[in-house]
Write a protein that holds these residues in place. Structure first.
Motif, PDB file in Angstrom:
ATOM      1  N   ALA A 109       0.852  -1.189   0.000  1.00 38.35           N
ATOM      2  CA  ALA A 109       0.000   0.000   0.000  1.00 38.35           C
ATOM      3  C   ALA A 109       0.887   1.238   0.000  1.00 38.35           C
ATOM      4  O   ALA A 109       2.103   1.158   0.229  1.00 38.35           O
ATOM      5  N   ILE A 110       0.274   2.386  -0.256  1.00 32.16           N
ATOM      6  CA  ILE A 110       0.945   3.683  -0.189  1.00 32.16           C
ATOM      7  C   ILE A 110       0.216   4.552   0.817  1.00 32.16           C
ATOM      8  O   ILE A 110      -1.020   4.619   0.811  1.00 32.16           O
ATOM      9  N   CYS A 111       0.977   5.219   1.680  1.00 35.70           N
ATOM     10  CA  CYS A 111       0.446   6.224   2.595  1.00 35.70           C
ATOM     11  C   CYS A 111       1.280   7.485   2.417  1.00 35.70           C
ATOM     12  O   CYS A 111       2.472   7.504   2.765  1.00 35.70           O
ATOM     13  N   THR A 112       0.669   8.524   1.887  1.00 36.85           N
ATOM     14  CA  THR A 112       1.389   9.738   1.520  1.00 36.85           C
ATOM     15  C   THR A 112       0.657  10.974   2.010  1.00 36.85           C
ATOM     16  O   THR A 112      -0.562  10.946   2.215  1.00 36.85           O
ATOM     17  N   ASN A 113       1.394  12.068   2.177  1.00 37.92           N
ATOM     18  CA  ASN A 113       0.775  13.353   2.483  1.00 37.92           C
ATOM     19  C   ASN A 113       0.329  14.096   1.230  1.00 37.92           C
ATOM     20  O   ASN A 113      -0.235  15.186   1.316  1.00 37.92           O
ATOM     21  N   LYS A 114       0.599  13.527   0.051  1.00 34.17           N
ATOM     22  CA  LYS A 114       0.075  14.100  -1.178  1.00 34.17           C
ATOM     23  C   LYS A 114      -1.432  13.833  -1.226  1.00 34.17           C
ATOM     24  O   LYS A 114      -1.884  12.768  -0.806  1.00 34.17           O
ATOM     25  N   PRO A 115      -2.252  14.747  -1.715  1.00 32.97           N
ATOM     26  CA  PRO A 115      -3.681  14.467  -1.832  1.00 32.97           C
ATOM     27  C   PRO A 115      -3.944  13.173  -2.600  1.00 32.97           C
ATOM     28  O   PRO A 115      -3.217  12.836  -3.542  1.00 32.97           O
ATOM     29  N   THR A 116      -4.983  12.460  -2.221  1.00 31.81           N
ATOM     30  CA  THR A 116      -5.237  11.132  -2.767  1.00 31.81           C
ATOM     31  C   THR A 116      -5.395  11.147  -4.281  1.00 31.81           C
ATOM     32  O   THR A 116      -4.843  10.281  -4.981  1.00 31.81           O
ATOM     33  N   GLY A 117      -6.140  12.122  -4.815  1.00 33.35           N
ATOM     34  CA  GLY A 117      -6.368  12.170  -6.257  1.00 33.35           C
ATOM     35  C   GLY A 117      -5.087  12.243  -7.063  1.00 33.35           C
ATOM     36  O   GLY A 117      -4.841  11.378  -7.923  1.00 33.35           O
ATOM     37  N   PRO A 118      -4.236  13.252  -6.823  1.00 33.02           N
ATOM     38  CA  PRO A 118      -2.964  13.303  -7.539  1.00 33.02           C
ATOM     39  C   PRO A 118      -2.079  12.087  -7.292  1.00 33.02           C
ATOM     40  O   PRO A 118      -1.379  11.645  -8.212  1.00 33.02           O
ATOM     41  N   ALA A 119      -2.095  11.530  -6.080  1.00 35.27           N
ATOM     42  CA  ALA A 119      -1.277  10.352  -5.798  1.00 35.27           C
ATOM     43  C   ALA A 119      -1.676   9.187  -6.698  1.00 35.27           C
ATOM     44  O   ALA A 119      -0.815   8.515  -7.295  1.00 35.27           O
ATOM     45  N   ARG A 120      -2.964   8.937  -6.803  1.00 32.12           N
ATOM     46  CA  ARG A 120      -3.435   7.845  -7.660  1.00 32.12           C
ATOM     47  C   ARG A 120      -3.168   8.148  -9.127  1.00 32.12           C
ATOM     48  O   ARG A 120      -2.776   7.256  -9.903  1.00 32.12           O
ATOM     49  N   GLN A 121      -3.373   9.396  -9.514  1.00 29.96           N
ATOM     50  CA  GLN A 121      -3.131   9.802 -10.898  1.00 29.96           C
ATOM     51  C   GLN A 121      -1.674   9.560 -11.284  1.00 29.96           C
ATOM     52  O   GLN A 121      -1.383   9.017 -12.364  1.00 29.96           O
ATOM     53  N   ILE A 122      -0.770   9.949 -10.415  1.00 31.58           N
ATOM     54  CA  ILE A 122       0.658   9.791 -10.693  1.00 31.58           C
ATOM     55  C   ILE A 122       1.032   8.321 -10.762  1.00 31.58           C
ATOM     56  O   ILE A 122       1.752   7.883 -11.672  1.00 31.58           O
ATOM     57  N   CYS A 123       0.567   7.537  -9.798  1.00 34.36           N
ATOM     58  CA  CYS A 123       0.900   6.107  -9.784  1.00 34.36           C
ATOM     59  C   CYS A 123       0.408   5.421 -11.053  1.00 34.36           C
ATOM     60  O   CYS A 123       1.123   4.604 -11.649  1.00 34.36           O
ATOM     61  N   LEU A 126       2.514   6.467 -14.109  1.00 34.12           N
ATOM     62  CA  LEU A 126       3.858   5.887 -14.095  1.00 34.12           C
ATOM     63  C   LEU A 126       3.838   4.366 -14.172  1.00 34.12           C
ATOM     64  O   LEU A 126       4.895   3.729 -14.176  1.00 34.12           O
ATOM     65  N   GLY A 127       2.644   3.783 -14.212  1.00 30.82           N
ATOM     66  CA  GLY A 127       2.532   2.341 -14.360  1.00 30.82           C
ATOM     67  C   GLY A 127       2.779   1.547 -13.100  1.00 30.82           C
ATOM     68  O   GLY A 127       3.064   0.344 -13.166  1.00 30.82           O
ATOM     69  N   ILE A 128       2.640   2.180 -11.924  1.00 30.84           N
ATOM     70  CA  ILE A 128       2.882   1.451 -10.677  1.00 30.84           C
ATOM     71  C   ILE A 128       1.621   1.310  -9.824  1.00 30.84           C
ATOM     72  O   ILE A 128       1.655   0.646  -8.786  1.00 30.84           O
ATOM     73  N   GLY A 129       0.515   1.913 -10.249  1.00 29.76           N
ATOM     74  CA  GLY A 129      -0.694   1.880  -9.428  1.00 29.76           C
ATOM     75  C   GLY A 129      -1.186   0.476  -9.142  1.00 29.76           C
ATOM     76  O   GLY A 129      -1.705   0.202  -8.057  1.00 29.76           O
ATOM     77  N   GLY A 130      -1.043  -0.428 -10.098  1.00 29.30           N
ATOM     78  CA  GLY A 130      -1.570  -1.767  -9.949  1.00 29.30           C
ATOM     79  C   GLY A 130      -0.861  -2.637  -8.931  1.00 29.30           C
ATOM     80  O   GLY A 130      -1.370  -3.713  -8.583  1.00 29.30           O
ATOM     81  N   TYR A 131       0.276  -2.191  -8.431  1.00 27.28           N
ATOM     82  CA  TYR A 131       0.999  -2.978  -7.428  1.00 27.28           C
ATOM     83  C   TYR A 131       0.380  -2.841  -6.034  1.00 27.28           C
ATOM     84  O   TYR A 131       0.667  -3.647  -5.154  1.00 27.28           O
ATOM     85  N   PHE A 132      -0.460  -1.827  -5.822  1.00 27.09           N
ATOM     86  CA  PHE A 132      -0.884  -1.479  -4.468  1.00 27.09           C
ATOM     87  C   PHE A 132      -2.362  -1.762  -4.259  1.00 27.09           C
ATOM     88  O   PHE A 132      -3.202  -1.392  -5.067  1.00 27.09           O
ATOM     89  N   ASP A 133      -2.650  -2.411  -3.140  1.00 26.52           N
ATOM     90  CA  ASP A 133      -4.039  -2.663  -2.758  1.00 26.52           C
ATOM     91  C   ASP A 133      -4.717  -1.390  -2.271  1.00 26.52           C
ATOM     92  O   ASP A 133      -5.931  -1.234  -2.422  1.00 26.52           O
TER      93      ASP A 133
END
Length: 218
Positions: A109-123, A126-133
Motif C-alpha cells: 500500500a501507499i500512505c502519503t501526504n500528497k492528496p489522494t487524487g494526484p497520488a493515484r493519478q501519478i501512480c 507511471l505504471g505502478i498503481g496496480g501494485y498497491f491494494d
C-alpha cells in the motif's frame, strides 16, 4: 497474522517527484509576484503536505498571509494537477523491486501526504498503481503525517495490524509517523531526508532499490 505487508511513502521514496513540484511552485509564486526558488530549496520543503510546501515557499520569498497563501495554493494545485508526471519518474530499481515483492505475494500500500487524487493519478501514469491494494493520501479535515492516524487507517484498510507491517519512507516525517504508529520503519536514504533521524541498524536503511530486503531489525 504471520505475513508481513509493506506500506510505502510516495514522494522521495518510490518516485522522484520534486522536479514537477518545483516547476509548479515557481509557477504559483510567479502568479503572486514572488521570485523563483531553486530545486534544492523546494526539496527541503517537501514532506508535510502541499499546504506546508506553499507556506514554506512563501516564507522563503517574503512571508505569507492567509490571503496570499490561499491564492498561491490554488495556483499551485491548478498547475500541478495538469502537470504531475512531466519530469516525475520512479527511482531506479523501484519497478523491479515491486515486481519481486508482488511475486512473493506481499501485500503493498501507499500512505502519503500528497492528496489522494494526484497520488493515484501519478501512480497510474507511471505504471505502478496496480501494485498497491491501497493508495491513501491526504484528505481535507484529516490529520497528516507525522500523526499516526493516516498510517494506521491505511494499515486497517489493508487488513493488517501495525505489528505485521513495515513502513518504508525517506524522511524524518516518515520515521516519526512509523514511531507514532508503533510500526517498523525502513529508510530509503536516497530521497528527501531533510532532517536528522536516529541512527538505524544497517538492515533498516538502504540507498538502492535493487538491494531492498524485507528483513528489519524488529
Amino acid at each position: 497474522m504471520s505475513q508481513t505487508a509493506i506500506v510505502f511513502d510516495l514522494d522521495g521514496t518510490l518516485i522522484h517527484s520534486a522536479p514537477d513540484m518545483h516547476v509548479a511552485i515557481n509557477h504559483a509564486l510567479e502568479r503572486v509576484g514572488r521570485p523563483a526558488l531553486e530545486l534544492s530549496q523546494v526539496i527541503s520543503f517537501i514532506g508535510n503536505g502541499v499546504e506546508k510546501l506553499v507556506e514554506r515557499s512563501l516564507d522563503a520569498t517574503g512571508g505569507c498571509s492567509s490571503d496570499v497563501t490561499t491564492r498561491t495554493l490554488r495556483h499551485f494545485m491548478t498547475y500541478y494537477s495538469q502537470n504531475t508526471t512531466t519530469f516525475t519518474k520512479p527511482y531506479d530499481g523501484v519497478i523491479d523491486c515491486l515486481n519481486r515483492l508482488k511475486a512473493a505475494g506481499i501485500p503493498m500500500a501507499i500512505c502519503t501526504n500528497k492528496p489522494t487524487g494526484p497520488a493515484r493519478q501519478i501512480c497510474d501514469a507511471l505504471g505502478i498503481g496496480g501494485y498497491f491494494d491501497i493508495i491513501s493520501g491526504a484528505e481535507d479535515g484529516q490529520p497528516k503525517k507525522p500523526d499516526a492516524a493516516p498510517l494506521l487507517r491505511c494499515i486497517t484498510a489493508l487488513g493488517f495490524t501495525e505489528k505485521d507491517v513495515i513502513y518504508v519512507g525517506d524522511s524524518a516525517v516518515d520515521y516519526q509517523t512509523a514511531t507514532n504508529a508503533g510500526v517498523a520503519f525502513k529508510l530509503f536514504s536516497g530521497g528527501y531526508l531533510n532532517a536528522p533521524i536516529p541512527e538505524l541498524p544497517v538492515t533498516d536503511r538502504f540507498d538502492d532499490w535493487s538491494r531492498y530486503e524485507l528483513k528489519t531489525s524488529r
